[in-house]
Structure formats: structure tokens, C-alpha cells
Design a protein around this motif. Structure first.
Motif, PDB file in Angstrom:
ATOM      1  N   PHE A 295       0.841  -1.185   0.000  1.00  0.00           N
ATOM      2  CA  PHE A 295       0.000   0.000   0.000  1.00  0.00           C
ATOM      3  C   PHE A 295       0.877   1.237   0.000  1.00  0.00           C
ATOM      4  O   PHE A 295       1.972   1.230   0.571  1.00  0.00           O
ATOM      5  N   GLY A 296       0.410   2.287  -0.642  1.00  0.00           N
ATOM      6  CA  GLY A 296       1.168   3.528  -0.685  1.00  0.00           C
ATOM      7  C   GLY A 296       0.258   4.734  -0.753  1.00  0.00           C
ATOM      8  O   GLY A 296      -0.960   4.610  -0.866  1.00  0.00           O
ATOM      9  N   THR A 297       0.880   5.900  -0.705  1.00  0.00           N
ATOM     10  CA  THR A 297       0.161   7.164  -0.779  1.00  0.00           C
ATOM     11  C   THR A 297       0.716   7.983  -1.931  1.00  0.00           C
ATOM     12  O   THR A 297       1.942   8.131  -2.053  1.00  0.00           O
ATOM     13  N   VAL A 298      -0.166   8.517  -2.763  1.00  0.00           N
ATOM     14  CA  VAL A 298       0.263   9.352  -3.886  1.00  0.00           C
ATOM     15  C   VAL A 298       0.789  10.669  -3.318  1.00  0.00           C
ATOM     16  O   VAL A 298       0.098  11.362  -2.575  1.00  0.00           O
ATOM     17  N   VAL A 299       2.052  10.983  -3.634  1.00  0.00           N
ATOM     18  CA  VAL A 299       2.666  12.218  -3.144  1.00  0.00           C
ATOM     19  C   VAL A 299       2.875  13.234  -4.267  1.00  0.00           C
ATOM     20  O   VAL A 299       3.188  14.391  -3.996  1.00  0.00           O
ATOM     21  N   SER A 300       2.703  12.813  -5.522  1.00  0.00           N
ATOM     22  CA  SER A 300       2.819  13.723  -6.664  1.00  0.00           C
ATOM     23  C   SER A 300       1.998  13.138  -7.812  1.00  0.00           C
ATOM     24  O   SER A 300       2.016  11.928  -8.027  1.00  0.00           O
TER      25      SER A 300
ATOM     26  N   LEU B 263       3.936  11.147 -11.611  1.00  0.00           N
ATOM     27  CA  LEU B 263       3.345  10.340 -10.550  1.00  0.00           C
ATOM     28  C   LEU B 263       4.429   9.794  -9.629  1.00  0.00           C
ATOM     29  O   LEU B 263       5.458   9.291 -10.087  1.00  0.00           O
ATOM     30  N   ALA B 264       4.194   9.921  -8.329  1.00  0.00           N
ATOM     31  CA  ALA B 264       5.099   9.365  -7.320  1.00  0.00           C
ATOM     32  C   ALA B 264       4.253   8.812  -6.183  1.00  0.00           C
ATOM     33  O   ALA B 264       3.295   9.453  -5.745  1.00  0.00           O
ATOM     34  N   VAL B 265       4.588   7.606  -5.732  1.00  0.00           N
ATOM     35  CA  VAL B 265       3.850   6.940  -4.660  1.00  0.00           C
ATOM     36  C   VAL B 265       4.837   6.561  -3.562  1.00  0.00           C
ATOM     37  O   VAL B 265       5.841   5.887  -3.819  1.00  0.00           O
ATOM     38  N   ASN B 266       4.539   6.996  -2.337  1.00  0.00           N
ATOM     39  CA  ASN B 266       5.377   6.671  -1.186  1.00  0.00           C
ATOM     40  C   ASN B 266       4.887   5.354  -0.583  1.00  0.00           C
ATOM     41  O   ASN B 266       3.721   5.210  -0.244  1.00  0.00           O
ATOM     42  N   ILE B 267       5.799   4.397  -0.455  1.00  0.00           N
ATOM     43  CA  ILE B 267       5.494   3.097   0.149  1.00  0.00           C
ATOM     44  C   ILE B 267       6.109   3.102   1.541  1.00  0.00           C
ATOM     45  O   ILE B 267       7.325   2.975   1.688  1.00  0.00           O
ATOM     46  N   GLU B 268       5.264   3.271   2.557  1.00  0.00           N
ATOM     47  CA  GLU B 268       5.755   3.416   3.924  1.00  0.00           C
ATOM     48  C   GLU B 268       6.524   2.186   4.394  1.00  0.00           C
ATOM     49  O   GLU B 268       7.593   2.294   4.980  1.00  0.00           O
ATOM     50  N   GLU B 269       5.964   0.991   4.139  1.00  0.00           N
ATOM     51  CA  GLU B 269       6.592  -0.224   4.647  1.00  0.00           C
ATOM     52  C   GLU B 269       7.956  -0.499   4.019  1.00  0.00           C
ATOM     53  O   GLU B 269       8.799  -1.141   4.630  1.00  0.00           O
ATOM     54  N   LEU B 270       8.187   0.008   2.813  1.00  0.00           N
ATOM     55  CA  LEU B 270       9.483  -0.159   2.158  1.00  0.00           C
ATOM     56  C   LEU B 270      10.387   1.049   2.372  1.00  0.00           C
ATOM     57  O   LEU B 270      11.552   1.031   1.974  1.00  0.00           O
TER      58      LEU B 270
END
Length: 103
Positions: free
Chosen positions: A26-31, A35-42
Motif C-alpha cells: 500500500f502507498g500514498t500518492v505524493v505527486s 506520478l510518485a507513490v510513497n510506500i511506507e513499509e518499504l
């Protein structure tokens, strides 16, 4: 003897990977652009060629005909800053597919 053991370990790991052909994260779109997605667990942000976005998740324009009149309809995509998304990564791969958003 060590070569035999290493071979057995490799065979076991390959069998394990075959049983789990992909990883879900799971991730959060940051841009949005690019497009950029932050993957917290990684603890990493994916962008560019590392992300594959299906067409139905992006903004799109469709031609429609209603009552004999032709026109266009813009359908907004779901990929917006702050959106929590579900990604799938093929085991051993370097690319992630965004398959949807977290409800």
C-alpha cells in the motif's frame, strides 16, 4: 557437500517464490505529475517507469452519442495527491502496478 546444500536452498527458495508470484503493498500518492507513490513499509518513493497505471485509473475523455447528438465526457481518474493506493509487485521484479485505491 556445501554445493549440494546451496543447491537445495536455491531449489526451496524457487519453490517458495513460485507459490507467491506477487507481493501486495500500500502507498500514498505524493505527486500527480510526474506520478510518485510513497510506500511506507518499504521506506521508499516509487516514480517514473517503476509504476504502471491502468488506463481506467487515469483521467480520460470519451466520445458519447445521446439522442443522436455526439459529444465528449471527461471522466476524472482516482490518482490524486493523498490517495491511498494498492500496488502489486511481481516477485523479483522492479515494477509495480497500481490496481486501485484503498476504500
Amino acid at each position: 557437500m556445501a554445493d549440494w546444500m546451496n543447491g537445495m536452498v536455491k531449489m526451496c527458495m524457487n519453490a517458495y517464490r513460485a507459490g507467491q508470484p506477487c507481493d501486495v503493498c500500500f502507498g500514498t500518492v505524493v505527486s500527480e505529475s510526474p506520478l510518485a507513490v510513497n510506500i511506507e513499509e518499504l521506506k521508499m518513493t516509487l516514480k517514473g517507469n517503476a509504476l504502471l497505471i491502468p488506463e481506467h485509473l487515469n483521467d480520460r475523455v470519451l466520445e458519447v452519442t445521446v439522442g443522436g447528438e455526439k459529444g465528449t465526457v471527461r471522466i476524472p481518474g482516482i490518482i490524486k495527491i493523498g490517495t491511498r493506493v494498492i500496488l502489486v509487485k511481481k516477485t523479483g521484479g522492479q515494477r509495480y502496478v497500481v490496481i486501485g485505491k484503498v476504500g
